[in-house]
Design a protein around this motif. Structure first.
Motif, PDB file in Angstrom:
ATOM      1  N   PHE A   6      36.074 115.892 -17.399  1.00 28.61           N
ATOM      2  CA  PHE A   6      35.816 114.836 -18.251  1.00 28.61           C
ATOM      3  C   PHE A   6      34.502 115.045 -18.757  1.00 28.61           C
ATOM      4  O   PHE A   6      33.834 115.481 -19.453  1.00 28.61           O
ATOM      5  CB  PHE A   6      35.543 113.710 -17.118  1.00 28.61           C
ATOM      6  CG  PHE A   6      36.285 113.065 -16.551  1.00 28.61           C
ATOM      7  CD1 PHE A   6      37.358 112.021 -16.759  1.00 28.61           C
ATOM      8  CD2 PHE A   6      36.234 113.860 -15.077  1.00 28.61           C
ATOM      9  CE1 PHE A   6      37.935 111.663 -15.753  1.00 28.61           C
ATOM     10  CE2 PHE A   6      37.118 113.449 -13.955  1.00 28.61           C
ATOM     11  CZ  PHE A   6      38.258 112.495 -14.881  1.00 28.61           C
ATOM     12  N   ASN A  29      43.332 105.522 -22.146  1.00 32.72           N
ATOM     13  CA  ASN A  29      43.224 105.281 -21.458  1.00 32.72           C
ATOM     14  C   ASN A  29      43.141 103.396 -21.327  1.00 32.72           C
ATOM     15  O   ASN A  29      41.303 103.557 -21.263  1.00 32.72           O
ATOM     16  CB  ASN A  29      42.977 105.444 -19.855  1.00 32.72           C
ATOM     17  CG  ASN A  29      43.247 105.549 -18.689  1.00 32.72           C
ATOM     18  OD1 ASN A  29      43.674 103.750 -18.336  1.00 32.72           O
ATOM     19  ND2 ASN A  29      42.982 106.304 -17.653  1.00 32.72           N
ATOM     20  N   SER A  39      38.672 106.261 -23.476  1.00 36.50           N
ATOM     21  CA  SER A  39      38.657 107.012 -22.417  1.00 36.50           C
ATOM     22  C   SER A  39      39.838 107.865 -23.145  1.00 36.50           C
ATOM     23  O   SER A  39      41.717 106.878 -23.322  1.00 36.50           O
ATOM     24  CB  SER A  39      39.253 106.489 -20.969  1.00 36.50           C
ATOM     25  OG  SER A  39      39.682 107.475 -20.366  1.00 36.50           O
ATOM     26  N   MET A  41      43.512 111.021 -22.589  1.00 38.70           N
ATOM     27  CA  MET A  41      43.752 111.722 -21.571  1.00 38.70           C
ATOM     28  C   MET A  41      44.605 112.971 -22.490  1.00 38.70           C
ATOM     29  O   MET A  41      45.589 112.926 -23.743  1.00 38.70           O
ATOM     30  CB  MET A  41      44.809 111.437 -21.071  1.00 38.70           C
ATOM     31  CG  MET A  41      44.052 110.025 -20.386  1.00 38.70           C
ATOM     32  SD  MET A  41      44.939 108.854 -18.781  1.00 38.70           S
ATOM     33  CE  MET A  41      46.361 108.503 -20.156  1.00 38.70           C
ATOM     34  N   THR A  47      40.644 114.734 -19.753  1.00 37.17           N
ATOM     35  CA  THR A  47      39.603 113.577 -20.361  1.00 37.17           C
ATOM     36  C   THR A  47      38.413 114.088 -21.657  1.00 37.17           C
ATOM     37  O   THR A  47      38.098 114.249 -20.526  1.00 37.17           O
ATOM     38  CB  THR A  47      39.727 112.941 -19.681  1.00 37.17           C
ATOM     39  OG1 THR A  47      41.519 112.293 -17.886  1.00 37.17           O
ATOM     40  CG2 THR A  47      39.642 111.300 -19.726  1.00 37.17           C
TER      41      THR A  47
END
Length: 140
Positions: A6, A29, A39, A41, A47
């Protein structure tokens, strides 16, 4: 379970950041997106979390502050492209989405084609394609 990554990035303008990351073809997301964060992806295991600067700062300790616009680079986020043309498409999409070219496309050695762009907040994204032959024999 496979490890995931992330990438957390501060932003001065979440709407501009959303336009940029959508232009790259990343999937938003909605479960982990709100007025403080988006967020995005890149793949099943990668992410990008784009966080409003004040929200990003809430995760920092030891007097650290977000470094938006700082003249220093601590990271270059790098991802692969499936084709040489994919590098050029990524760069064009980044520019359409409000980003800019950080490093023009070049071929530093035979079989590796790369470029880098900046998002609206100045975060750098490198994009690279390597031919199968170059991957089997890196460096020549």
């Amino acid at each position: 379970m496979s490890r995931m990554i992330f990438v957390n990035l501060p932003t001065a303008d979440l709407a501009k950041a959303d336009t940029f990351y959508a232009s790259l073809g990343f999937e938003k997301n909605p479960v982990f997106s709100d007025e403080n964060a988006s967020s995005w992806m890149i793949s099943d295991n990668i992410t990008v979390m784009v966080l409003v600067q004040e929200f990003f700062a809430s995760f920092l300790v030891d007097g650290d502050v977000p470094a938006l616009g700082a003249p220093h680079r601590e990271t270059l986020n790098a991802i692969s492209a499936d084709t040489r043309e994919g590098v050029d498409e990524f760069v064009a999409n980044a520019q359409t989405g409000g980003g800019s070219i950080y490093r023009a496309a070049d071929e530093p050695f035979p079989g590796m084609y790369q470029a880098a762009v900046k998002d609206p907040d100045g975060h750098v994204w490198e994009i690279a394609w390597m031919s199968p032959e170059a991957m089997e024999n890196p460096g020549g």
